[in-house]
Each structure stands twice: as C-alpha cells, then as structure tokens.
Scaffold this motif. Structure first.
Motif, PDB file in Angstrom:
ATOM      1  N   ALA A  46      12.315   5.169 -17.642  1.00  0.00           N
ATOM      2  CA  ALA A  46      12.086   4.613 -16.308  1.00  0.00           C
ATOM      3  C   ALA A  46      11.018   5.410 -15.561  1.00  0.00           C
ATOM      4  O   ALA A  46      10.149   4.835 -14.890  1.00  0.00           O
ATOM      5  N   ALA A  47      11.082   6.735 -15.669  1.00  0.00           N
ATOM      6  CA  ALA A  47      10.092   7.579 -14.990  1.00  0.00           C
ATOM      7  C   ALA A  47       8.694   7.357 -15.558  1.00  0.00           C
ATOM      8  O   ALA A  47       7.702   7.318 -14.824  1.00  0.00           O
ATOM      9  N   TYR A 128       2.788  13.287 -16.867  1.00  0.00           N
ATOM     10  CA  TYR A 128       2.303  12.428 -15.798  1.00  0.00           C
ATOM     11  C   TYR A 128       2.909  12.833 -14.466  1.00  0.00           C
ATOM     12  O   TYR A 128       3.972  13.455 -14.404  1.00  0.00           O
ATOM     13  N   LYS A 129       2.236  12.430 -13.404  1.00  0.00           N
ATOM     14  CA  LYS A 129       2.664  12.804 -12.063  1.00  0.00           C
ATOM     15  C   LYS A 129       3.204  11.588 -11.326  1.00  0.00           C
ATOM     16  O   LYS A 129       2.661  10.483 -11.443  1.00  0.00           O
ATOM     17  N   ILE A 130       4.292  11.789 -10.601  1.00  0.00           N
ATOM     18  CA  ILE A 130       4.802  10.765  -9.698  1.00  0.00           C
ATOM     19  C   ILE A 130       4.669  11.292  -8.273  1.00  0.00           C
ATOM     20  O   ILE A 130       5.197  12.359  -7.955  1.00  0.00           O
ATOM     21  N   ASP A 131       3.977  10.543  -7.454  1.00  0.00           N
ATOM     22  CA  ASP A 131       3.790  10.940  -6.058  1.00  0.00           C
ATOM     23  C   ASP A 131       4.247   9.793  -5.161  1.00  0.00           C
ATOM     24  O   ASP A 131       3.533   8.808  -4.989  1.00  0.00           O
ATOM     25  N   VAL A 132       5.456   9.901  -4.636  1.00  0.00           N
ATOM     26  CA  VAL A 132       5.993   8.858  -3.753  1.00  0.00           C
ATOM     27  C   VAL A 132       6.031   9.338  -2.302  1.00  0.00           C
ATOM     28  O   VAL A 132       6.725   8.764  -1.469  1.00  0.00           O
ATOM     29  N   GLY A 133       5.289  10.398  -2.022  1.00  0.00           N
ATOM     30  CA  GLY A 133       5.189  10.867  -0.644  1.00  0.00           C
ATOM     31  C   GLY A 133       6.299  11.795  -0.190  1.00  0.00           C
ATOM     32  O   GLY A 133       6.421  12.066   1.012  1.00  0.00           O
ATOM     33  N   MET A 134       7.105  12.312  -1.140  1.00  0.00           N
ATOM     34  CA  MET A 134       8.153  13.252  -0.755  1.00  0.00           C
ATOM     35  C   MET A 134       7.517  14.572  -0.327  1.00  0.00           C
ATOM     36  O   MET A 134       6.622  15.073  -1.007  1.00  0.00           O
ATOM     37  N   GLY A 223      10.946  13.433 -11.722  1.00  0.00           N
ATOM     38  CA  GLY A 223       9.527  13.386 -12.070  1.00  0.00           C
ATOM     39  C   GLY A 223       8.643  13.910 -10.956  1.00  0.00           C
ATOM     40  O   GLY A 223       7.623  14.543 -11.202  1.00  0.00           O
ATOM     41  N   SER A 224       9.050  13.644  -9.708  1.00  0.00           N
ATOM     42  CA  SER A 224       8.308  14.173  -8.568  1.00  0.00           C
ATOM     43  C   SER A 224       8.386  15.697  -8.511  1.00  0.00           C
ATOM     44  O   SER A 224       7.427  16.368  -8.135  1.00  0.00           O
ATOM     45  N   LYS A 225       9.548  16.250  -8.915  1.00  0.00           N
ATOM     46  CA  LYS A 225       9.751  17.696  -8.873  1.00  0.00           C
ATOM     47  C   LYS A 225       9.112  18.400 -10.067  1.00  0.00           C
ATOM     48  O   LYS A 225       8.481  19.443  -9.920  1.00  0.00           O
ATOM     49  N   GLN A 229       7.608  14.274 -18.209  1.00  0.00           N
ATOM     50  CA  GLN A 229       7.335  14.779 -19.550  1.00  0.00           C
ATOM     51  C   GLN A 229       8.578  14.558 -20.394  1.00  0.00           C
ATOM     52  O   GLN A 229       9.663  14.279 -19.880  1.00  0.00           O
ATOM     53  N   PHE A 230       8.434  14.681 -21.706  1.00  0.00           N
ATOM     54  CA  PHE A 230       9.523  14.282 -22.584  1.00  0.00           C
ATOM     55  C   PHE A 230      10.716  15.231 -22.514  1.00  0.00           C
ATOM     56  O   PHE A 230      11.803  14.877 -22.928  1.00  0.00           O
ATOM     57  N   SER A 231      10.526  16.432 -21.968  1.00  0.00           N
ATOM     58  CA  SER A 231      11.673  17.317 -21.759  1.00  0.00           C
ATOM     59  C   SER A 231      12.572  16.818 -20.628  1.00  0.00           C
ATOM     60  O   SER A 231      13.679  17.309 -20.445  1.00  0.00           O
ATOM     61  N   LEU A 232      12.099  15.805 -19.882  1.00  0.00           N
ATOM     62  CA  LEU A 232      12.899  15.259 -18.784  1.00  0.00           C
ATOM     63  C   LEU A 232      14.209  14.673 -19.283  1.00  0.00           C
ATOM     64  O   LEU A 232      15.221  14.696 -18.580  1.00  0.00           O
ATOM     65  N   SER A 233      14.204  14.141 -20.509  1.00  0.00           N
ATOM     66  CA  SER A 233      15.436  13.568 -21.047  1.00  0.00           C
ATOM     67  C   SER A 233      16.515  14.627 -21.246  1.00  0.00           C
ATOM     68  O   SER A 233      17.704  14.313 -21.308  1.00  0.00           O
ATOM     69  N   LEU A 234      16.104  15.914 -21.324  1.00  0.00           N
ATOM     70  CA  LEU A 234      17.072  16.992 -21.493  1.00  0.00           C
ATOM     71  C   LEU A 234      17.853  17.260 -20.214  1.00  0.00           C
ATOM     72  O   LEU A 234      18.892  17.927 -20.248  1.00  0.00           O
TER      73      LEU A 234
END
Length: 309
Positions: A46-47, A128-134, A223-225, A229-234
């Motif tokens: 999803a990210a 990749y970067k997620i920037d939602v304005g946080m 993802g914003s923090k 990346q694929f380590s996110l699933s961990l």
C-alpha cells in the motif's frame, strides 16, 4: 522528571503506531478466523502504491497541487488494495472455505511473498518518499515546568491522532453496523453464517478491503517517517507481540498492547539498556509476549475458548 516524561510520551506514540499495524491482524482474525501473516506485506504494498502514484501523477497530468495529488494517489492506492482484496478472496480464500487453520495460515504466508514480489515488479525496489504534509520539526513543551522543556515530535503527535481516530471508527463499525455483526458471525462459524444467508465471499472482500485501508494508513505514516523501503514490511513483526499481548480478537487489546510495548521498550532501552549493553528494544516485545503466553495464552483481552465434549 522531564526526561522520563519525554521518553514516556515517545513510547506512547510509538506504541500507537504499532497498534495501527496490529489492527490489521485483529480485523482479519476477528472477521474470518484467519491469522493474516501477509499484513506486513500489505503495509509495504500500500505504501509503495501511494508513493509511486504521488510521483507519477504530476508527470502524467501536469498537476502541481500537492494536496490534490496526494488525494488522488490515496484514492488510487485504496483502489489497488480493494483489487488485492478481491483477488485474495476470488483465487485463494474462496477456495479454502472451512479448511484447517494451518492451511489458511500457509495461504496468507504465500500471499505475503506474492505481494512482496509484485510490489517490487510493479513499483520498483528503490527507497521512495511519501510527503503528505505532516510536520517534521520537533517542538518543546512545558518549558516553564521542566528545565529545557520536553521534546515532542509533531509528526508523531499527528500520527497518533490519526491512529486513535481510526481505532474509534473501526470499533464503532464492528459494534454498531449490520456489516460488522455479519463479520463477527462469519468469524464464529463459517457454515452457520452461510446457512442464515450471510454471503461469505462478499464479507471476506469487505474485511480484507478494510484491512487494506488500515495497511494503507499505516504505510503512509511509517513511510513518511522512515521512507518506503522493503524493510518496512518488518514493522509488522513488531506488531505480532502486540497482538499476542492484547488478544487476537480484541480491537481495544491491540491498542493497549501496543501502548504497553511501546512504553516498555522505550523505558527499558533508556534506563536499563546502558547497564546491559543496549539492544533491549529489539527483544523486549517478544519476551513480554512470551511471558503473557505462559500466564494467559489468549492475551490480556482475548476471548477464552472453551470446547465442550
């Protein structure tokens, strides 16, 4: 005292984010009786969809409004997760109705590896970067009470508020809507639910779609923090002891379990870690979950299962 409160608040916020990932496990188990080993892969998938859509849309449409771009990317990513839910029901779970729990567990393990591979194929394997304005900048609070004040991450505050709001909405959904009651009926007994006219295939698509929505929100926040990346699933591996601690069938348990583990690992790492050489934050959650299993296998808030013979 100020440093202790700073660590405590940081632990609470981290725990809330753990709880958000754990909610995906609880939702699917509560509604279908399936332990979803693919939840971490769903967060990553999803990210990735959100990050890549937000990157592709300006190039394809010429949009330069970040708010509209993020809204469209979120809608597109949610559409992808609903499609994933339909594919899972149509080609996997729909063919395994009333099978043994271990069969369904292995099926979700296969889904996990499939989503990892499909994510890399469709969206790439870079960071990749997620920037939602946080807001990223930290702030100092209570400077008049404590010397130097308490350092708080604004991003963690916003993420915590989003997670808390989502928990309230999901709890109300399960308790007060006809669809929520149908989901609980399916979890109790698939055959009995079918016998009274509850469409099992539609219910499973709904619950996996809701879990996909939770995974998308969790993926955007993490993802914003951390970057996508694929380590996110961990990150989902840290949610496993949260679920064990709170109970597989309890939404409030997922929240409280996450807060306990978030606070416990932060405090132990800061105040006990230096005496033991550090690293407590890595194993604290799993040891705590193991101790709970010895005392109360169903978790602090899980339902005790009684088989009558």
């Amino acid at each position: 005292m100020g440093f202790f409160l700073e660590t405590l608040i940081g632990g609470l916020m981290t725990g809330m984010l753990y709880s958000l990932v754990a909610l995906g496990f609880v939702l699917i188990f509560k509604a279908s009786g399936v332990f979803n080993f693919a939840q971490g892969a769903m967060v990553l998938f999803a990210a990735l969809a959100m990050a890549r859509f937000a990157e592709w849309l300006p190039a394809l449409t010429g949009l330069d409004n970040k708010l509209i771009t993020n809204a469209l990317a979120f809608t597109g990513a949610m559409g992808v997760m609903i499609a994933v839910a339909w594919v899972i029901e149509r080609f996997v779970l729909g063919r395994l109705v009333n099978q043994e729990g271990i069969t369904l567990l292995m099926a979700t393990l296969g889904i996990s590896y499939f989503l990892d591979g499909a994510g890399q194929t469709l969206f790439g394997s870079a960071i990749y970067k997620i920037d939602v304005g946080m807001p990223k900048d930290p702030i100092f609070l209570f400077e008049s009470l404590f010397q130097g004040g308490i350092l708080i991450s604004q991003e963690d505050v916003v993420a915590t508020l989003i997670a808390a709001a989502l928990v309230v909405v999901l709890s109300a959904f399960f308790q007060y809507t006809s669809t929520g009651r149908a989901l609980r009926a399916v979890a109790d007994d698939h055959q009995a639910a079918q016998s009274i006219g509850i469409p099992l295939n539609r219910i499973w698509v709904i619950v996996w779609s809701v879990a996909g929505f939770v995974a998308l929100v969790a993926g955007i926040i993490w993802g914003s923090k951390l970057g996508v990346q694929f380590s996110l699933s961990l990150v989902a591996l840290k949610a496993l002891p949260v679920v064990i601690l709170g109970g597989l069938t309890s939404v409030p348990g997922a929240i409280i379990g996450g807060l306990i583990i978030g606070v416990g690992e932060k405090l132990s790492e800061v105040f006990i870690g230096p005496m033991l050489g550090g690293g407590i934050e890595i194993w604290f959650a799993y040891v705590l979950a193991l101790l709970v299993l010895f005392i109360r296998p169903q978790g602090l808030f899980g339902e005790k299962i009684i088989d009558r013979v």
